[in-house]
Design a protein around this motif. Structure first.
Motif, PDB file in Angstrom:
ATOM      1  N   LYS A   1       0.816  -1.213   0.000  1.00 49.20           N
ATOM      2  CA  LYS A   1       0.000   0.000   0.000  1.00 49.20           C
ATOM      3  C   LYS A   1       0.850   1.263   0.000  1.00 49.20           C
ATOM      4  CE  LYS A   1      -3.698  -2.464   2.321  1.00 49.20           C
ATOM      5  NZ  LYS A   1      -4.468  -2.673   3.560  1.00 49.20           N
TER       6      LYS A   1
ATOM      7  N   THR B   1     -14.331  -0.859   4.043  1.00 54.58           N
ATOM      8  CA  THR B   1     -13.197  -0.537   4.910  1.00 54.58           C
ATOM      9  C   THR B   1     -13.633  -0.495   6.362  1.00 54.58           C
ATOM     10  OG1 THR B   1     -12.182   0.763   3.144  1.00 54.58           O
ATOM     11  CG2 THR B   1     -11.371   1.119   5.380  1.00 54.58           C
TER      12      THR B   1
ATOM     13  N   ASP C   1      -5.825   0.931   5.141  1.00 53.41           N
ATOM     14  CA  ASP C   1      -6.917   1.216   4.213  1.00 53.41           C
ATOM     15  C   ASP C   1      -7.404   2.649   4.417  1.00 53.41           C
ATOM     16  OD1 ASP C   1      -6.824  -1.442   3.333  1.00 53.41           O
ATOM     17  OD2 ASP C   1      -8.120  -2.081   4.986  1.00 53.41           O
TER      18      ASP C   1
END
Length: 435
Positions: free
Chosen positions: A109, A136, A171
């Motif tokens: 990420k 999420t 996230d």
């Protein structure tokens, strides 16, 4: 740094996106990239991974999970100050152990990529903003990073332009452009700092939201959560709601704390507390230990003020340097991405979390020892003061008693005799040491 990190380099990122195609969605590209990494690492790590990443994978698979999170020394020993090879070996070992604590998908990420498809870019969102997935999860620990633009003469006054928040797993929870207070046309901004932030006036006019709306959304999103950041005081000064967040955090923690019976101990209250303890699954010993427990939990963590990461807190290291030094990951090659910076901050926090807990425990123990020492010294001073006061009181009583008795006796002699003995009385009075 001697850390081979080819998978997270910009060249590897560009080649991966070139193979995926310009119109392919970001989620599919990332998913295929992660699956390719997992497949190669499971079959033969040496084929597609760098030697350092293959060594990390081997260490992660061969080490028990409990041993991965054992505390390690983050400060190189003094014997390596003049030995460059030993110092390189030390830092490579530190990076190996810290990166093994992070999941493989978490590090992916940190790779910059195109966040929106071309169709979405032409619609309602900017291509610079990251897409927020509906699935999420919200976690109790989040990382926040803000980008600022300049206002005033020479643009020296920093105001909020973009806010990004990620959860514990990296996230995205929130990523929006923000317009200045009372200036929807952004006419007061004198320096957009495009070389650092990558934000243009078009981004704020087309995709920005009012500051008041952003502030309300942040308060609603961050209430009761622990916030991680790099130089987070600057971010709190930009969003202008840190006092509300801090107050609500401790209020929520107090609500979570089990409430116990008062000292009066009425029967109904004891029954209610017993039911609560039964529901919580607490034993009587824990119930007694947690009674009137004070809430003293940190509501934020600043990586720029962590003593484990910096030699001198007056001159803290940058986020880019910290990530390269401790994890061997390279970021901020061109302009900054607030989402990547927030994920980087969370990566550092998760990597050194066992050391942070041990450091806080040690500081708490030192503080308790210092308070106990101060308490003992204060008690000794009070006892010495009481002893001195008692001695002075005894001396005064003895002096008054001796003086009064001698004077009464001499006065009685003077009253009983005639005036011709007055000279003898004066001589006795003058010889009295207590006159």
């Amino acid at each position: 740094l001697n850390a081979e990190n080819s998978s997270t380099s910009p060249s590897a990122t560009k080649s991966a996106h070139a193979s995926n195609g310009a119109n392919e969605s970001t989620d599919e590209a990332n998913k295929s990239f992660v699956l390719k990494y997992q497949k190669s690492s499971s079959s033969n790590p040496a084929n597609d991974l760098s030697p350092f990443e293959a060594q990390i994978e081997k260490y992660r698979n061969s080490t028990a999970k409990k041993q991965l999170f054992e505390c390690i020394d983050l400060v190189p020993p003094a014997s390596t100050n003049h030995d460059l090879e030993r110092r390189k070996l030390f830092w490579n070992d530190v990076r190996l152990k810290l990166r093994a604590r992070l999941p493989k998908e978490f590090l992916f990420k940190l790779i910059p990529h195109s966040h929106q498809t071309q169709q979405e870019n032409n619609a309602k969102k900017s291509g610079k903003l990251h897409k927020i997935q509906p699935s999420t999860k919200h976690t109790d620990i989040v990382a926040m990073d803000c980008e600022m633009v300049g206002m005033g003469r020479d643009g020296h006054i920093s105001i909020l332009a973009r806010v990004s928040i990620v959860n514990y797993h990296g996230d995205v929870l929130y990523d929006k452009f923000v317009q200045p207070i009372g200036d929807p046309k952004c006419s007061k901004i004198t320096d957009f700092r495009e070389d650092i932030t990558g934000i243009t006036k078009h981004d704020l006019l087309a995709y920005g939201i009012p500051f008041e709306q952003c502030q309300q959304e942040l308060i609603e999103l961050l209430t009761g959560k622990t916030i991680i950041g790099q130089a987070i005081d600057n971010d709190f000064a930009a969003i202008k709601c840190s006092g509300v967040l801090r107050k609500r955090f401790y209020q929520k923690q107090k609500q979570k704390t089990v409430s116990f019976a008062d000292e009066d101990g009425e029967g109904e209250e004891e029954e209610e507390d017993a039911q609560k303890a039964k529901l919580k699954g607490l034993s009587k010993r824990k119930l007694k230990g947690l009674q009137y427990k004070k809430v003293n939990l940190p509501w934020c963590f600043d990586t720029a003020k962590c003593e484990l990461l910096h030699d001198d807190l007056m001159r803290p290291r940058s986020l880019k340097f910290l990530l390269e030094l401790f994890l061997g990951v390279h970021i901020q090659n061109e302009e900054h991405d607030s989402v990547i910076d927030a994920i980087s901050t969370m990566a550092i926090y998760r990597a050194i979390l066992p050391e942070v807990k041990e450091h806080l425990k040690m500081k708490k123990k030192q503080k308790e020892e210092l308070e106990e020492k101060q308490k003992r010294n204060e008690q000794r001073r009070e006892e010495a003061k009481a002893r001195r006061a008692k001695i002075a009181e005894n001396r005064s009583a003895i002096s008054n008693y001796a003086y009064n008795n001698d004077l009464d006796r001499l006065l009685e002699q003077f009253d009983a005799r005639t005036g011709c003995i007055k000279d003898n009385f004066d001589a006795q009075l003058l010889s009295n040491p207590y006159k």
